[in-house]
Design a protein around this motif. Structure first.
Motif, PDB file in Angstrom:
ATOM      1  N   SER A 303      12.158  -2.943   5.240  1.00  0.00           N
ATOM      2  CA  SER A 303      12.020  -2.427   5.298  1.00  0.00           C
ATOM      3  C   SER A 303      11.632  -0.973   4.046  1.00  0.00           C
ATOM      4  CB  SER A 303      13.825  -0.637   4.967  1.00  0.00           C
ATOM      5  OG  SER A 303      13.883  -1.431   4.069  1.00  0.00           O
ATOM      6  N   GLU A 304      11.051  -1.695   2.730  1.00  0.00           N
ATOM      7  CA  GLU A 304       9.797  -1.302   1.854  1.00  0.00           C
ATOM      8  C   GLU A 304       8.866  -2.035   2.452  1.00  0.00           C
ATOM      9  OE1 GLU A 304      10.860   0.494  -0.036  1.00  0.00           O
ATOM     10  OE2 GLU A 304      12.706   0.851   1.107  1.00  0.00           O
ATOM     11  N   ILE A 305       8.598  -2.862   3.551  1.00  0.00           N
ATOM     12  CA  ILE A 305       7.536  -3.419   2.791  1.00  0.00           C
ATOM     13  C   ILE A 305       6.715  -3.066   3.819  1.00  0.00           C
ATOM     14  CG2 ILE A 305       6.009  -5.332   4.382  1.00  0.00           C
ATOM     15  CD1 ILE A 305       8.457  -6.837   3.930  1.00  0.00           C
ATOM     16  N   ALA A 306       6.815  -2.118   5.352  1.00  0.00           N
ATOM     17  CA  ALA A 306       6.399  -0.552   5.710  1.00  0.00           C
ATOM     18  C   ALA A 306       5.831   0.128   4.809  1.00  0.00           C
ATOM     19  CB  ALA A 306       7.308   0.125   6.446  1.00  0.00           C
ATOM     20  N   ARG A 307       6.311   0.723   3.619  1.00  0.00           N
ATOM     21  CA  ARG A 307       6.240   1.638   2.960  1.00  0.00           C
ATOM     22  C   ARG A 307       5.276   1.346   2.118  1.00  0.00           C
ATOM     23  NH1 ARG A 307      11.415   3.440  -0.330  1.00  0.00           N
ATOM     24  NH2 ARG A 307       9.497   5.139  -0.965  1.00  0.00           N
ATOM     25  N   ALA A 308       5.453  -0.394   1.702  1.00  0.00           N
ATOM     26  CA  ALA A 308       4.679  -0.798   0.916  1.00  0.00           C
ATOM     27  C   ALA A 308       3.167  -0.912   1.241  1.00  0.00           C
ATOM     28  CB  ALA A 308       5.045  -1.859   0.078  1.00  0.00           C
ATOM     29  N   GLU A 309       2.941  -1.329   2.176  1.00  0.00           N
ATOM     30  CA  GLU A 309       1.735  -1.966   3.428  1.00  0.00           C
ATOM     31  C   GLU A 309       0.853  -0.130   3.851  1.00  0.00           C
ATOM     32  OE1 GLU A 309       0.474  -3.800   4.336  1.00  0.00           O
ATOM     33  OE2 GLU A 309       1.633  -5.628   4.658  1.00  0.00           O
ATOM     34  N   THR A 310       1.462   0.484   3.266  1.00  0.00           N
ATOM     35  CA  THR A 310       1.154   2.390   3.742  1.00  0.00           C
ATOM     36  C   THR A 310       0.399   2.579   2.277  1.00  0.00           C
ATOM     37  OG1 THR A 310       3.158   2.333   5.286  1.00  0.00           O
ATOM     38  CG2 THR A 310       1.726   5.062   4.358  1.00  0.00           C
ATOM     39  N   ILE A 311       0.555   2.274   1.116  1.00  0.00           N
ATOM     40  CA  ILE A 311       0.249   2.534  -0.166  1.00  0.00           C
ATOM     41  C   ILE A 311      -0.912   2.028  -0.202  1.00  0.00           C
ATOM     42  CG2 ILE A 311       0.952   2.495  -2.417  1.00  0.00           C
ATOM     43  CD1 ILE A 311       3.546   2.990  -2.333  1.00  0.00           C
ATOM     44  N   VAL A 312      -0.156   0.522   0.392  1.00  0.00           N
ATOM     45  CA  VAL A 312      -2.262  -0.514   0.356  1.00  0.00           C
ATOM     46  C   VAL A 312      -3.286   0.104   1.127  1.00  0.00           C
ATOM     47  CG1 VAL A 312      -3.150  -2.945   0.940  1.00  0.00           C
ATOM     48  CG2 VAL A 312      -0.823  -2.607  -0.142  1.00  0.00           C
ATOM     49  N   SER A 313      -3.246   0.984   2.315  1.00  0.00           N
ATOM     50  CA  SER A 313      -3.908   1.688   3.211  1.00  0.00           C
ATOM     51  C   SER A 313      -3.908   2.281   2.203  1.00  0.00           C
ATOM     52  CB  SER A 313      -3.005   1.954   4.682  1.00  0.00           C
ATOM     53  OG  SER A 313      -3.097   0.641   5.117  1.00  0.00           O
ATOM     54  N   GLU A 314      -3.797   3.036   1.448  1.00  0.00           N
ATOM     55  CA  GLU A 314      -4.377   4.775   0.764  1.00  0.00           C
ATOM     56  C   GLU A 314      -5.079   4.424  -0.044  1.00  0.00           C
ATOM     57  OE1 GLU A 314      -0.150   7.358   1.785  1.00  0.00           O
ATOM     58  OE2 GLU A 314      -0.428   6.698  -0.285  1.00  0.00           O
ATOM     59  N   GLU A 315      -5.035   2.936  -0.584  1.00  0.00           N
ATOM     60  CA  GLU A 315      -5.839   2.725  -1.576  1.00  0.00           C
ATOM     61  C   GLU A 315      -6.685   1.990  -0.905  1.00  0.00           C
ATOM     62  OE1 GLU A 315      -5.091   3.174  -5.217  1.00  0.00           O
ATOM     63  OE2 GLU A 315      -3.357   4.701  -4.692  1.00  0.00           O
ATOM     64  N   ILE A 316      -6.637   1.475  -0.418  1.00  0.00           N
ATOM     65  CA  ILE A 316      -8.353   0.659   0.569  1.00  0.00           C
ATOM     66  C   ILE A 316      -9.094   1.801   0.972  1.00  0.00           C
ATOM     67  CG2 ILE A 316      -8.749  -0.027   2.843  1.00  0.00           C
ATOM     68  CD1 ILE A 316      -7.612  -2.132   0.762  1.00  0.00           C
ATOM     69  N   ASP A 317      -8.130   2.670   1.778  1.00  0.00           N
ATOM     70  CA  ASP A 317      -9.481   4.103   1.945  1.00  0.00           C
ATOM     71  C   ASP A 317     -10.289   4.863   0.326  1.00  0.00           C
ATOM     72  OD1 ASP A 317      -8.264   4.030   4.650  1.00  0.00           O
ATOM     73  OD2 ASP A 317      -7.062   5.940   4.870  1.00  0.00           O
TER      74      ASP A 317
END
Ligand SMILES: NC(=O)c1ccc[n+]([C@@H]2O[C@H](COP(=O)([O-])OP(=O)(O)OC[C@H]3O[C@@H](n4cnc5c(N)ncnc54)[C@H](OP(=O)(O)O)[C@@H]3O)[C@@H](O)[C@H]2O)c1
Length: 443
Positions: A303-317
C-alpha cells in the motif's frame, strides 16, 4: 547475475569509465551508477539518438564485449523518463528489496564520483540532487522503508527457512563490510549459536564482531578451517573474482566428511564459483535466489508503494519545470551578446572623440560601460532563470527575441552544457564608480 558481473563498472573503475565516456564528442555530462543490482549510465548528450548509440558502444567496449552481447540487456530512458527512473531508484522503488535504505547512499556515491571526475555539469547536478530529495521524502513521508528487509536479512530468512531454527547452528560470515556486519547481526538475533566473521583485514572483522557482541573474528588464512566448521556460510565481500572456488570447497567437503554445507552468496560479483553448487551436499544460493523471500516481505508494504510513486511524480513535476526553464538560456546568452556588441560598436563609433583620453581613462571608460551593461542585465537574467514554468519561459524568450532582434545561439540550444556563470552577469560588488580623480583631472 552473469550479465551483471560482466557489466560491473566498480571492478574496472568508475573514474576510468567516466573519463572514457566524456571523451566522446556527444557526451557532455555523465554519472555511472553501478551496484549489485544495476549498471546504469546517466548522460547529457548532444542528441538522444547519437548519445544512445555512443553509450551502448562505450558500455560494450569498456567491458570488452561485443555490442550485440550488450544490446539485449539494455534499457533506455530519455528526458523526464530518465529522471523518473533515477528518482524511483533513489527512493528504493526499483530495488530488489523495495524500500531498502542502502541505495540512496549508493546514488549519492555515484554523484560524488562524477563530481570528483568533473563529469557532472548543471543538468546532472540538479537531477541527482532532486533524486536525493525524492528519496528522502519517500523515506520520511511513507512507511515503505519500515520493516523493509535488506539483502542480508533476506539471506538470513532463507537460512531460517532451510533450517527451521538457527539456534545451535555454526555460521561463518565472509566479509566485514556493511553487508557482512548486518548479516552477522541478524544471525545473532536469530539465535545462531556461533557466528564467526572472517575478513581480509582482521582488525575490521574484530571491530565488527565486538560491535555486534557474541560474534568472533578469525584471520583470512583461517578461512578454510572456518569453512570446515560451519553449517551456514554467507559471503559478502567486495572481491572482483571468486574467493571460494569449486576446488577449494571440494577440499573443504572432504574434511567435513560430506556434512551438508549451505552457502548464501550475496556478493556481486559473486564470491563463490557457481560450479561449486554442483558438489554433492553443497547447497549454493545467490542474490537472485532471495527473490521469493523478498516478495513475501514486500506484500506487507504494497500500500505504501502508491504513495511513494505519487511523491516521485510530484518531484518529477518540479524537476521538469526547472529543465524546461533552461530553454531560456540561449536567449539569455543571445541577449548578453547583443548588449555587448552594442557597447563595443558605440565605443568604436566614438573612438575619434575619445582619442584625447589617457590609456588609464580609456580603460576606466571601458570598465564603466561594461558594468553598466552587466547591471542592466542582472535583473532580467535572474527573473528569466527563476521561471520554472516551461511555457512561461518559452513565451518570455520569444518576446525578448523579437524585441531585441536576437538570434539564439544554436550551440547552446536547450541550455545543455552551458555553465551557470556563462549566463549570469557579474557586476562587481560595488556601484558603477565615476572616474577616479587621476583620470578625471586628465579629461
Ligand atoms: N551494500 C548493499 O546494499 C549490498 C546489497 C546486496 C549485495 N551487496 C554486495 O555485498 C558485497 C559487500 O558489500 P558491502 O556494501 O558490505 O561492501 P563494503 O562495505 O565495501 O565491504 C567490503 C568487504 O569486502 C572485503 N573485500 C574487498 N575486496 C576484497 C578482496 N579482494 N578479497 C577479500 N575481501 C575483500 C573488504 O575487506 P577490507 O576490510 O579488507 O577492505 C570488506 O570486508 C558486495 O559484493 C556487494 O555488491 C551489497
Amino acid at each position: 547475475m552473469e550479465v551483471r558481473e560482466r557489466l560491473d563498472f566498480q571492478a574496472r573503475g568508475i573514474d576510468a569509465a567516466l573519463r572514457t565516456l566524456t571523451s566522446r564528442a556527444s557526451v557532455r555530462e555523465a554519472v555511472v551508477l553501478s551496484t549489485c543490482n544495476r549498471a546504469e549510465v546517466y548522460a547529457v548528450c548532444e542528441t538522444t539518438e547519437g548519445g544512445s548509440q555512443e553509450i551502448v558502444s562505450f558500455v560494450a567496449r569498456f567491458h570488452e564485449l561485443d555490442v550485440s552481447e550488450v544490446l539485449p540487456h539494455v534499457y533506455e530512458r530519455t528526458d523526464l523518463d530518465a529522471a523518473r527512473h533515477l528518482f524511483r531508484v533513489a527512493a528504493g522503488l526499483d530495488s530488489l528489496v523495495v524500500g531498502e535504505p542502502q541505495i540512496l547512499g549508493q546514488v549519492k556515491g555515484a554523484h560524488a564520483a562524477g563530481n570528483s571526475a568533473q563529469t557532472v555539469g548543471p543538468v546532472l547536478n540538479r537531477l541527482f540532487h532532486s533524486s536525493f530529495g525524492a528519496g528522502k521524502r519517500v523515506r520520511s513521508e511513507t512507511a515503505l522503508g519500515a520493516g523493509a528487509v535488506s539483502v542480508s536479512f533476506a539471506a538470513v530468512s532463507l537460512a531460517r527457512k532451510i533450517f527451521g531454527d538457527l539456534t545451535g547452528r555454526t555460521v561463518l560470515v565472509v566479509g566485514a563490510g556493511e553487508m557482512g556486519k548486518l548479516t552477522a547481526q541478524h544471525m545473532r538475533s536469530q539465535g545462531a549459536h556461533r557466528v564467526t566473521i572472517v575478513s581480509r583485514t582482521l582488525a575490521r572483522a574484530a571491530r565488527t564482531a565486538q560491535a555486534i557482541g557474541g560474534a568472533s573474528a578469525a584471520p583470512w588464512d583461517a578461512l578454510d578451517s572456518a569453512l570446515s566448521a560451519s553449517d551456514i556460510v554467507i559471503t559478502a565481500t567486495g572481491a572482483a573474482a571468486p574467493i571460494l572456488t569449486k576446488a577449494r570447497i571440494e577440499a573443504t567437503m572432504r574434511s567435513r566428511r560430506n556434512r551438508p554445507l549451505f552457502i548464501i552468496d550475496i556478493a556481486m560479483p559473486r564470491d563463490v564459483e557457481p560450479a561449486a553448487g554442483e558438489i554433492e551436499q553443497v547447497f549454493l544460493y545467490n542474490i537472485d535466489d532471495l527473490r521469493a523471500t523478498i516478495a513475501e516481505n514486500l506484500a506487507r508494504r504494497t500500500s505504501e508503494i502508491a504513495r511513494a510513486e505519487t511523491i516521485v511524480s510530484e518531484e518529477i513535476d518540479k524537476f521538469g519545470g526547472w529543465l524546461r526553464s533552461r530553454g531560456v538560456i540561449p536567449t539569455v546568452v543571445a541577449l548578453r551578446q547583443r548588449f555587448e556588441s552594442i557597447r563595443r560598436s558605440e565605443l568604436q563609433r566614438l573612438d575619434f572623440k575619445l582619442s584625447g583620453l589617457s590609456p588609464d581613462a580609456r580603460a576606466r571608460l571601458d570598465e564603466i560601460t561594461r558594468l553598466l551593461v552587466e547591471k542592466l542585465l542582472l535583473t532580467p537574467t535572474e527573473q528569466l532563470k527563476a521561471l520554472t514554468d516551461g511555457d512561461a519561459a518559452g513565451a518570455h524568450a520569444e518576446v525578448l527575441t523579437r524585441l531585441f532582434a536576437l538570434q539564439a545561439n544554436s550551440a547552446v540550444s536547450e541550455g545543455a552544457g552551458v555553465a551557470e556563470d556563462a549566463v549570469t552577469p557579474r557586476p562587481t560588488a560595488g556601484r558603477v564608480e565615476p572616474f577616479p580623480s587621476a583620470a578625471r583631472s586628465s579629461r
